[in-house]
Design a protein around this motif. Structure first.
Motif, PDB file in Angstrom:
ATOM      1  N   VAL A 159       6.726  15.094  -4.846  1.00 22.46           N
ATOM      2  CA  VAL A 159       5.761  14.016  -4.628  1.00 22.46           C
ATOM      3  C   VAL A 159       6.435  12.991  -3.724  1.00 22.46           C
ATOM      4  O   VAL A 159       7.569  12.578  -3.976  1.00 22.46           O
ATOM      5  CB  VAL A 159       5.335  13.352  -5.951  1.00 22.46           C
ATOM      6  CG1 VAL A 159       4.275  12.285  -5.693  1.00 22.46           C
ATOM      7  CG2 VAL A 159       4.817  14.405  -6.927  1.00 22.46           C
ATOM      8  N   THR A 160       5.766  12.597  -2.648  1.00 22.12           N
ATOM      9  CA  THR A 160       6.351  11.652  -1.701  1.00 22.12           C
ATOM     10  C   THR A 160       5.456  10.425  -1.546  1.00 22.12           C
ATOM     11  O   THR A 160       4.239  10.513  -1.655  1.00 22.12           O
ATOM     12  CB  THR A 160       6.549  12.294  -0.305  1.00 22.12           C
ATOM     13  OG1 THR A 160       5.276  12.482   0.325  1.00 22.12           O
ATOM     14  CG2 THR A 160       7.260  13.632  -0.433  1.00 22.12           C
ATOM     15  N   SER A 161       6.096   9.295  -1.288  1.00 23.39           N
ATOM     16  CA  SER A 161       5.370   8.051  -1.039  1.00 23.39           C
ATOM     17  C   SER A 161       6.193   7.236  -0.054  1.00 23.39           C
ATOM     18  O   SER A 161       7.397   7.043  -0.248  1.00 23.39           O
ATOM     19  CB  SER A 161       5.183   7.267  -2.344  1.00 23.39           C
ATOM     20  OG  SER A 161       4.446   6.081  -2.115  1.00 23.39           O
ATOM     21  N   SER A 162       5.557   6.787   1.026  1.00 24.63           N
ATOM     22  CA  SER A 162       6.329   6.072   2.042  1.00 24.63           C
ATOM     23  C   SER A 162       5.462   5.073   2.770  1.00 24.63           C
ATOM     24  O   SER A 162       4.226   5.153   2.768  1.00 24.63           O
ATOM     25  CB  SER A 162       6.936   7.056   3.046  1.00 24.63           C
ATOM     26  OG  SER A 162       5.919   7.753   3.735  1.00 24.63           O
ATOM     27  N   GLU A 163       6.148   4.133   3.401  1.00 23.68           N
ATOM     28  CA  GLU A 163       5.525   3.218   4.337  1.00 23.68           C
ATOM     29  C   GLU A 163       6.081   3.538   5.713  1.00 23.68           C
ATOM     30  O   GLU A 163       7.069   4.259   5.857  1.00 23.68           O
ATOM     31  CB  GLU A 163       5.818   1.761   3.968  1.00 23.68           C
ATOM     32  CG  GLU A 163       5.095   1.258   2.746  1.00 23.68           C
ATOM     33  CD  GLU A 163       5.307  -0.235   2.555  1.00 23.68           C
ATOM     34  OE1 GLU A 163       4.304  -0.952   2.566  1.00 23.68           O
ATOM     35  OE2 GLU A 163       6.451  -0.668   2.398  1.00 23.68           O
TER      36      GLU A 163
ATOM     37  N   VAL B  18      -3.448   3.907  -1.036  1.00 22.68           N
ATOM     38  CA  VAL B  18      -4.048   3.090  -2.099  1.00 22.68           C
ATOM     39  C   VAL B  18      -3.446   1.689  -2.019  1.00 22.68           C
ATOM     40  O   VAL B  18      -2.225   1.530  -1.953  1.00 22.68           O
ATOM     41  CB  VAL B  18      -3.778   3.707  -3.496  1.00 22.68           C
ATOM     42  CG1 VAL B  18      -4.327   2.796  -4.592  1.00 22.68           C
ATOM     43  CG2 VAL B  18      -4.389   5.099  -3.597  1.00 22.68           C
ATOM     44  N   GLU B  19      -4.298   0.679  -2.037  1.00 22.69           N
ATOM     45  CA  GLU B  19      -3.838  -0.701  -1.944  1.00 22.69           C
ATOM     46  C   GLU B  19      -3.120  -1.135  -3.226  1.00 22.69           C
ATOM     47  O   GLU B  19      -3.327  -0.543  -4.296  1.00 22.69           O
ATOM     48  CB  GLU B  19      -5.026  -1.636  -1.690  1.00 22.69           C
ATOM     49  CG  GLU B  19      -5.651  -1.468  -0.306  1.00 22.69           C
ATOM     50  CD  GLU B  19      -4.677  -1.792   0.800  1.00 22.69           C
ATOM     51  OE1 GLU B  19      -4.023  -2.850   0.738  1.00 22.69           O
ATOM     52  OE2 GLU B  19      -4.548  -0.963   1.724  1.00 22.69           O
ATOM     53  N   PRO B  20      -2.256  -2.161  -3.142  1.00 21.93           N
ATOM     54  CA  PRO B  20      -1.541  -2.636  -4.338  1.00 21.93           C
ATOM     55  C   PRO B  20      -2.506  -3.027  -5.455  1.00 21.93           C
ATOM     56  O   PRO B  20      -3.536  -3.666  -5.208  1.00 21.93           O
ATOM     57  CB  PRO B  20      -0.768  -3.862  -3.831  1.00 21.93           C
ATOM     58  CG  PRO B  20      -0.668  -3.666  -2.356  1.00 21.93           C
ATOM     59  CD  PRO B  20      -1.893  -2.935  -1.939  1.00 21.93           C
ATOM     60  N   GLY B  21      -2.190  -2.609  -6.663  1.00 25.32           N
ATOM     61  CA  GLY B  21      -3.017  -2.939  -7.813  1.00 25.32           C
ATOM     62  C   GLY B  21      -4.254  -2.074  -7.966  1.00 25.32           C
ATOM     63  O   GLY B  21      -5.047  -2.288  -8.887  1.00 25.32           O
ATOM     64  N   GLN B  22      -4.426  -1.088  -7.094  1.00 18.82           N
ATOM     65  CA  GLN B  22      -5.598  -0.220  -7.141  1.00 18.82           C
ATOM     66  C   GLN B  22      -5.219   1.189  -7.586  1.00 18.82           C
ATOM     67  O   GLN B  22      -4.045   1.551  -7.631  1.00 18.82           O
ATOM     68  CB  GLN B  22      -6.286  -0.169  -5.776  1.00 18.82           C
ATOM     69  CG  GLN B  22      -6.726  -1.525  -5.248  1.00 18.82           C
ATOM     70  CD  GLN B  22      -7.781  -2.170  -6.132  1.00 18.82           C
ATOM     71  OE1 GLN B  22      -8.757  -1.522  -6.530  1.00 18.82           O
ATOM     72  NE2 GLN B  22      -7.598  -3.447  -6.448  1.00 18.82           N
ATOM     73  N   THR B  23      -6.238   1.987  -7.894  1.00 19.58           N
ATOM     74  CA  THR B  23      -6.040   3.368  -8.321  1.00 19.58           C
ATOM     75  C   THR B  23      -6.879   4.294  -7.448  1.00 19.58           C
ATOM     76  O   THR B  23      -8.042   3.995  -7.152  1.00 19.58           O
ATOM     77  CB  THR B  23      -6.444   3.552  -9.796  1.00 19.58           C
ATOM     78  OG1 THR B  23      -5.613   2.730 -10.615  1.00 19.58           O
ATOM     79  CG2 THR B  23      -6.286   5.007 -10.235  1.00 19.58           C
ATOM     80  N   GLY B  24      -6.287   5.399  -7.019  1.00 19.56           N
ATOM     81  CA  GLY B  24      -7.000   6.404  -6.245  1.00 19.56           C
ATOM     82  C   GLY B  24      -7.009   7.724  -6.984  1.00 19.56           C
ATOM     83  O   GLY B  24      -6.047   8.047  -7.693  1.00 19.56           O
TER      84      GLY B  24
ATOM     85  N   GLY C 107       0.822  -1.198   0.000  1.00 19.55           N
ATOM     86  CA  GLY C 107       0.000   0.000   0.000  1.00 19.55           C
ATOM     87  C   GLY C 107       0.860   1.253   0.000  1.00 19.55           C
ATOM     88  O   GLY C 107       1.848   1.330   0.745  1.00 19.55           O
ATOM     89  N   ARG C 108       0.510   2.222  -0.822  1.00 16.47           N
ATOM     90  CA  ARG C 108       1.297   3.456  -0.943  1.00 16.47           C
ATOM     91  C   ARG C 108       0.369   4.664  -1.017  1.00 16.47           C
ATOM     92  O   ARG C 108      -0.841   4.529  -1.215  1.00 16.47           O
ATOM     93  CB  ARG C 108       2.154   3.454  -2.219  1.00 16.47           C
ATOM     94  CG  ARG C 108       2.936   2.223  -2.535  1.00 16.47           C
ATOM     95  CD  ARG C 108       4.089   1.966  -1.622  1.00 16.47           C
ATOM     96  NE  ARG C 108       5.037   3.075  -1.525  1.00 16.47           N
ATOM     97  CZ  ARG C 108       6.225   2.965  -0.910  1.00 16.47           C
ATOM     98  NH1 ARG C 108       6.573   1.824  -0.360  1.00 16.47           N
ATOM     99  NH2 ARG C 108       7.037   3.999  -0.824  1.00 16.47           N
ATOM    100  N   SER C 109       0.955   5.835  -0.883  1.00 14.45           N
ATOM    101  CA  SER C 109       0.256   7.093  -1.132  1.00 14.45           C
ATOM    102  C   SER C 109       1.091   7.898  -2.119  1.00 14.45           C
ATOM    103  O   SER C 109       2.238   7.556  -2.405  1.00 14.45           O
ATOM    104  CB  SER C 109       0.074   7.884   0.177  1.00 14.45           C
ATOM    105  OG  SER C 109       1.351   8.213   0.724  1.00 14.45           O
ATOM    106  N   ALA C 110       0.515   8.960  -2.634  1.00 11.84           N
ATOM    107  CA  ALA C 110       1.241   9.880  -3.513  1.00 11.84           C
ATOM    108  C   ALA C 110       0.864  11.293  -3.076  1.00 11.84           C
ATOM    109  O   ALA C 110      -0.114  11.861  -3.552  1.00 11.84           O
ATOM    110  CB  ALA C 110       0.887   9.645  -4.976  1.00 11.84           C
ATOM    111  N   GLU C 111       1.632  11.825  -2.128  1.00 11.14           N
ATOM    112  CA  GLU C 111       1.310  13.116  -1.534  1.00 11.14           C
ATOM    113  C   GLU C 111       2.215  14.208  -2.093  1.00 11.14           C
ATOM    114  O   GLU C 111       3.392  13.972  -2.380  1.00 11.14           O
ATOM    115  CB  GLU C 111       1.421  13.034  -0.020  1.00 11.14           C
ATOM    116  CG  GLU C 111       0.547  11.917   0.559  1.00 11.14           C
ATOM    117  CD  GLU C 111       0.146  12.162   1.993  1.00 11.14           C
ATOM    118  OE1 GLU C 111       0.008  13.330   2.383  1.00 11.14           O
ATOM    119  OE2 GLU C 111      -0.042  11.167   2.719  1.00 11.14           O
ATOM    120  N   LEU C 112       1.640  15.404  -2.237  1.00 12.59           N
ATOM    121  CA  LEU C 112       2.362  16.524  -2.815  1.00 12.59           C
ATOM    122  C   LEU C 112       2.650  17.582  -1.750  1.00 12.59           C
ATOM    123  O   LEU C 112       1.805  17.848  -0.894  1.00 12.59           O
ATOM    124  CB  LEU C 112       1.552  17.179  -3.933  1.00 12.59           C
ATOM    125  CG  LEU C 112       1.567  16.548  -5.329  1.00 12.59           C
ATOM    126  CD1 LEU C 112       0.918  15.168  -5.312  1.00 12.59           C
ATOM    127  CD2 LEU C 112       0.835  17.452  -6.314  1.00 12.59           C
TER     128      LEU C 112
END
Length: 280
Positions: free
Chosen positions: A134-138, A115-121, A74-79
């Motif tokens: 743009v940042t994405s982290s766990e 957003v879960e793996p394989g999904q689109t938000g 699961g990832r995010s894409a934050e600005l």
């Protein structure tokens, strides 16, 4: 009809057709300028090899941000928008410093929450001109980053109409119009601090007090919420709003904010920013 009148009519017809065609082209251009622009962000890979694919540039204006999570987790894409000569590395240091101060050169925010793996938000928001990261982290990992330059642009229309609403401020949430099923929800930060909204689907028989106790214990014991029923927004600054696409189930949710004040300190949930909402 006289011959001279017929000549006038024949001469006028092509002119009317040309004017109509011109109006049609103008209407088409106006319609296109009123549509949100599109920004597509993609994550791929796994672990420390996760990569973000982001266009080098985008135009300012109302923009639909679509995040395609092709990564294995699961990832995010934050600005975040940068002021001054700060870098993506500077942003990563601030994000990794849990509970630390958030400097004023890091502004705005937005993007797509978890957003879960394989999904689109998808979300739609107003992008201002400037330099973005743009940042994405766990949890407990260094954020993956990519740079984006938003240039001056025209059009983009208005945010789409939302049937539900979530407002965040210091230190509470208010909601209206939320319902079960797919829907567009406006998330607005009406406060001065940075906020996000993490929605936990509360298990039957559990209360917000149970969630607060669980978070204070740093996750010890069985969670009082359904992990598959969660949703999250990106972090946004005071005065910002975005329209997010959510798919909710009937039942009780707890809305929580884990962001700290800009001066640093405990997460907002420790200051009481945990609200219960019932989705009919």
């Amino acid at each position: 009809m006289s011959r001279s009148r017929r000549k006038c009519l024949v001469a006028a017809v092509p002119l009317v057709v040309l004017l109509a065609a011109g109006c049609g082209e103008d209407d088409k251009k106006a319609s296109e300028s009123n549509k949100p622009k599109t920004l597509v962000i993609t994550a791929s890979g796994a672990g420390k090899a996760v990569k973000l694919s982001v266009p080098a540039t985008a135009e300012a204006g109302v923009t639909q941000i679509r995040f395609d999570n092709q990564a294995k987790s699961g990832r995010s894409a934050e600005l975040v928008r940068l002021e001054g000569d700060h870098t993506a590395e500077d942003v990563a240091k601030v994000i990794s410093n849990e509970g630390g101060p958030i400097p004023p050169w890091l502004t705005d925010g937005g993007g797509v929450g978890g957003v879960e793996p394989g999904q689109t938000g998808t979300v739609t928001e107003q992008l201002r001109e400037g330099r973005y990261v743009v940042t994405s982290s766990e949890e407990d990992e260094k954020p993956v980053t990519a740079e984006l330059t938003v240039k001056a642009g025209e059009g983009g229309g208005q945010l789409p109409r939302a049937t539900g609403k979530i407002d965040a401020k210091e230190y509470s949430f208010t909601t209206s119009g939320l319902k079960a099923g797919p829907q567009k929800v406006e998330f607005a930060n009406t406060g001065k601090e940075l906020h996000h909204a993490i929605g936990f689907a509360v298990k039957p028989g559990k209360t917000p007090a149970d969630l607060k106790k669980f978070f204070e214990s740093e996750g010890k014991g069985p969670p009082p919420f359904e992990e598959k029923g969660m949703f999250s927004t990106a972090v946004i600054d005071g005065g910002q709003r975005q329209v997010i696409d959510l798919d909710l189930k009937s039942g009780k949710y707890a809305l929580v904010c884990f962001i700290q004040d800009r001066k640093g300190g405990p997460p907002h949930v420790a200051k009481g920013m945990l609200s219960e909402v019932t989705v009919p």
